[in-house]
Motif scaffolding. Structure first.
Motif, PDB file in Angstrom:
ATOM      1  N   ARG A  50      98.421  17.468  53.937  1.00  0.00           N
ATOM      2  CA  ARG A  50      98.835  18.549  53.047  1.00  0.00           C
ATOM      3  C   ARG A  50      98.585  18.108  51.611  1.00  0.00           C
ATOM      4  NH1 ARG A  50     102.193  22.690  53.910  1.00  0.00           N
ATOM      5  NH2 ARG A  50     103.142  21.708  55.734  1.00  0.00           N
TER       6      ARG A  50
ATOM      7  N   THR B 211      96.958  22.884  53.781  1.00  0.00           N
ATOM      8  CA  THR B 211      96.800  21.873  54.824  1.00  0.00           C
ATOM      9  C   THR B 211      95.370  21.899  55.330  1.00  0.00           C
ATOM     10  OG1 THR B 211      97.519  23.422  56.532  1.00  0.00           O
ATOM     11  CG2 THR B 211      99.212  22.019  55.559  1.00  0.00           C
TER      12      THR B 211
ATOM     13  N   LEU C 270     100.338  14.393  57.607  1.00  0.00           N
ATOM     14  CA  LEU C 270     101.280  15.044  58.507  1.00  0.00           C
ATOM     15  C   LEU C 270     101.051  14.666  59.965  1.00  0.00           C
ATOM     16  CD1 LEU C 270     101.280  18.659  57.006  1.00  0.00           C
ATOM     17  CD2 LEU C 270     102.656  16.682  56.346  1.00  0.00           C
TER      18      LEU C 270
END
Length: 424
Positions: free
Chosen positions: A135, A148, A114
């Motif tokens: 994640r 996460t 991410l």
């Protein structure tokens, strides 16, 4: 004890202004360039891709970055204005790392990147990729499921493999605050594979706005990789004149198939535009100007031009016509300019404010005449009317400029300025 330099997440750098030591803005960060290394060493950050005022993308080596803080990047002031070209050994961090699926070394569990953290080495100007924000499970930034976590660069594997089916949610999130023209410029500099992935992740309206700002080759490439039903939806969301220009670049059978899938009303507008010669008022016009009936008031007109999806050129005037009030309309009566609307009481009828001196153009008017007309009367838009007196549409100054500038104007530096050339 060696001081620890601050960690920076690259998503926070997208669009950040770049300044020289004097405080003058050089441009904005559009991506970062990294190089994968062997021998268990973390990827090295080579530099930044900076878009300067002229929309040229240049390479700014990290050795010339003196500060990354408070939403800005500071350079030494000496930059190479040569256009950036990605080398085979280089990777674009925003364009190629975000949304990439890799695996954790310890558990072999699949994770999606991410964000990426970078850090400057102590007492040096070298920068390295430090950590990844990931994640667990499949899916990008818009998925709510999955844990996460932030892991060391060495805790993941899989960057040496060609990624298939890479998502684009995290990269799209970095584009959220950019204008469509800036998103288009970013897409143009991605690989065809990555460009298709980002286009698939954009919603129809956003993709339509971005397509209108892309060179024709990129438009055709992207629309050709969408499913036909979605391609038709995106064409419906585009301005009719831009959709007509795009469809005219496609093979005849593809064009007809997409027109058949579009809503009949939208398809009819596009077909009508495609019936005119390209470099005429009819071929340049949009079929969706602001149209009001003669019994509408100034308040009604101001409410219409306030609509956020109107371009400034279209919002600068309203066209007063008898019913029907969609193109082709009933008899065209005249134009009311925005400034006149601001000077009169809200209850005033627009029919009493018509500009009777503005003569509309027939659809066959050549581009050179349209250009001279706009320039002579200092206009940003001009009505196009057929022989029966019906309003067909309006030609805006931005559409005229698109046809006056060179075909590659979106990729060309028009500033005429060259900086100090230095090898990377």
């Amino acid at each position: 004890m060696t001081p620890v330099t601050p960690r920076v997440f690259v998503s926070h750098l997208s669009g950040v202004p770049v300044f020289d030591p004097n405080g003058d803005q050089v441009g904005r960060v559009r991506d970062l360039v990294a190089m994968l290394r062997v021998g268990g060493r973390p990827p090295r950050l080579l530099g930044m891709v900076v878009e300067v005022v002229s929309r040229r993308r240049i390479f700014l080596p990290m050795t010339r970055v003196t500060g990354v803080e408070s939403g800005q990047v500071i350079t030494t002031g000496v930059v190479n204005m040569r256009r950036f070209e990605q080398r085979p050994t280089e990777r674009l961090v925003l364009g190629e790392f975000l949304d990439r699926r890799v695996r954790l070394v310890e558990t072999d569990e699949e994770v999606t990147i991410l964000d990426v953290a970078i850090q400057q080495l102590p007492a040096r100007r070298d920068w390295e990729i430090d950590k990844y924000f990931v994640r667990k499970g499949r899916g990008g930034a818009l998925r709510r499921k999955g844990e996460t976590l932030t892991v060391e660069w060495s805790a993941v594997k899989g960057f040496s493999l060609e990624e298939h089916g890479q998502g684009a949610e995290s990269l799209v999130a970095t584009f959220e605050r950019l204008r469509p023209a800036d998103v288009a410029n970013a897409l143009h500099h991605l690989t065809p594979k990555r460009r298709a992935e980002v286009a698939a992740a954009l919603d129809d309206d956003r993709l339509a706005d971005v397509l209108e700002e892309l060179p024709e080759d990129d438009q055709v490439e992207i629309i050709g990789k969408l499913q036909e039903e979605r391609a038709a939806d995106v064409l419906e969301a585009m301005d009719p004149d831009d959709a007509a220009d795009l469809l005219s670049e496609l093979p005849e059978e593809d064009k007809e198939r997409l027109l058949t899938l579009m809503r009949p009303g939208d398809a009819a507008d596009v077909r009508r535009l495609m019936s005119y010669e390209e470099r005429t008022a009819g071929g340049l016009m949009t079929t969706e100007p602001v149209i009001l009936r003669p019994d509408a008031t100034v308040a009604d007109a101001l409410a219409r031009v306030r609509q956020s999806d109107l371009s400034p050129a279209l919002a600068a005037q309203v066209y007063v016509c008898r019913s029907p009030d969609e193109t082709p309309t009933g008899k065209y009566l005249g134009t009311v300019h925005f400034q006149r609307l601001l000077r009169d009481p809200p209850f005033t009828l627009v029919s009493s404010l018509l500009d009777s001196d503005l003569v509309p153009l027939p659809p066959g008017t050549p581009l050179s005449v349209v250009t001279s007309y706009l320039a002579a009367y200092n206009l940003v838009s001009v009505p196009v009317v057929d022989e029966s007196g019906s309003l067909l549409g309006a030609v805006t100054v931005d559409d005229v400029l698109d046809h006056l500038l060179p075909e590659d104007w979106r990729e060309t530096d028009f500033q005429g300025r060259e900086g100090v050339l230095r090898d990377r």
